[in-house]
Design an enzyme around this catalytic site. Structure first.
Site, PDB file in Angstrom:
ATOM      1  N   GLU A 133       0.834  -1.203   0.000  1.00 30.28           N
ATOM      2  CA  GLU A 133       0.000   0.000   0.000  1.00 30.28           C
ATOM      3  C   GLU A 133       0.865   1.248   0.000  1.00 30.28           C
ATOM      4  OE1 GLU A 133      -2.895   0.120   3.158  1.00 30.28           O
ATOM      5  OE2 GLU A 133      -3.686  -1.868   2.648  1.00 30.28           O
ATOM      6  N   GLU A 200      -8.480   1.404  -4.793  1.00 31.61           N
ATOM      7  CA  GLU A 200      -9.554   1.067  -3.836  1.00 31.61           C
ATOM      8  C   GLU A 200     -10.299   2.323  -3.380  1.00 31.61           C
ATOM      9  OE1 GLU A 200      -8.560  -1.429  -0.476  1.00 31.61           O
ATOM     10  OE2 GLU A 200     -10.543  -1.135   0.404  1.00 31.61           O
TER      11      GLU A 200
END
Ligand code: KIV
Length: 284
Positions: A133, A200
């Site tokens: 991430e 996302e």
């Protein structure tokens, strides 16, 4: 679609696939603008066996913290957990590319910390790639890993490991500054060498623009049907939880099926109608 069958006659993992038979990183990277990439999360061997024939990518997501361990977020997830579940998913699959999430705290400090963690994941699980991430701040790390033989999937937009900094799980990019930051993040990690990029929880236009402008395939979750692929948490799409986030479409009712089976079992046990002659042993 796959050209082989699952050996579901055993509850044990299938033998390892022949080397080179899995979908490879270059093959997945080559899906930019082509047939959409089908991705789901998997944390266990049997789930991997069942999903594998239908998926291009199985992600051992750190969402296992909440889904499997009942943790409040992904923050407490450890490298040990990721390695154990990653190895199980690799044992249960032979077609899809398996990628394992780098858990919080395992890769942020420096590129060399990330390399040590990612190398451990790859050695202990047999997975072909890791996912990490972060945007611009992680671009140097992405370049460092990819230059050293570790394929990386990026993940920008709503990054659950940053829940404490973000203050929750709301979709991102509602104002211009945030939208520009997410697009900058997407370009930074894509340019640094990611072979795929998870987007996302972002406004649709951001996902469309990122998909149009980055070189690698984008994989959306709460993003856009125009992404180069889609991913969902398997338990969400199977309807295992009572609360379904807006971006999830349920394709099954696992909660209902498990509840009905447990209720039927309980009734049989209480009525002493299980086990029957068919399930007990007698000397011949
Ligand atoms: O942890 C996870 O499962 C993920 C996917 C939802 C993309 O990061």
């Amino acid at each position: 679609m796959s050209t082989y069958t699952i050996d579901s006659s055993t509850s044990r993992a299938n033998p390892a696939p022949a080397p080179g038979k899995r979908l490879t990183v270059p093959a997945l990277r080559g899906r930019k603008g082509e047939e959409p990439i089908v991705a789901l999360t998997a944390y266990t061997m049997r789930t991997a066996q069942l999903l594998d024939p239908h998926c291009d990518l199985l992600l051992v997501g750190d969402s296992l913290g909440q889904v499997i361990y009942g943790l409040p977020s992904t923050v407490p997830v450890t490298l040990d957990m990721m390695c154990a579940h990653g190895a199980a998913v690799v044992r249960g699959s032979w077609h899809a590319l398996v990628a394992v999430d780098m858990p919080f705290g395992s890769d942020e400090a420096s590129p060399s910390q990330a390399f040590a963690s990612a190398a451990r994941v790859m050695k202990e699980t047999g997975a072909a790639a890791v996912k990490l991430e972060g945007g611009e701040a992680m671009a140097e790390t992405v370049a460092f890993l990819t230059a050293r033989g570790i394929p990386v999937i990026g993940h920008v937009g709503l990054t659950p490991q940053a829940v404490n900094a973000l203050g929750g799980y709301r979709a991102r990019g509602r104002d211009e500054a945030e939208a520009a930051k997410i697009l900058g993040d997407a370009r930074a990690v894509a340019d640094a060498g990611c072979f795929a990029l998870v987007l996302e929880g972002v406004m649709e236009e951001i996902a469309v623009e990122a998909t149009r402008t980055v070189a690698c395939p984008t994989i959306g979750i709460g993003a856009s049907a125009q992404c180069d692929g889609q991913i969902l948490v398997t338990e969400d799409m199977l309807g295992l939880f009572e609360r379904t986030p807006r971006f999830v479409k349920t394709f099954g009712d696992l909660a209902g099926a498990i509840g009905s089976a447990a209720s039927a079992y309980a009734a049989d046990v209480r009525a002493r109608s299980f086990p029957t002659e068919e399930q007990i042993y007698r000397p011949k």
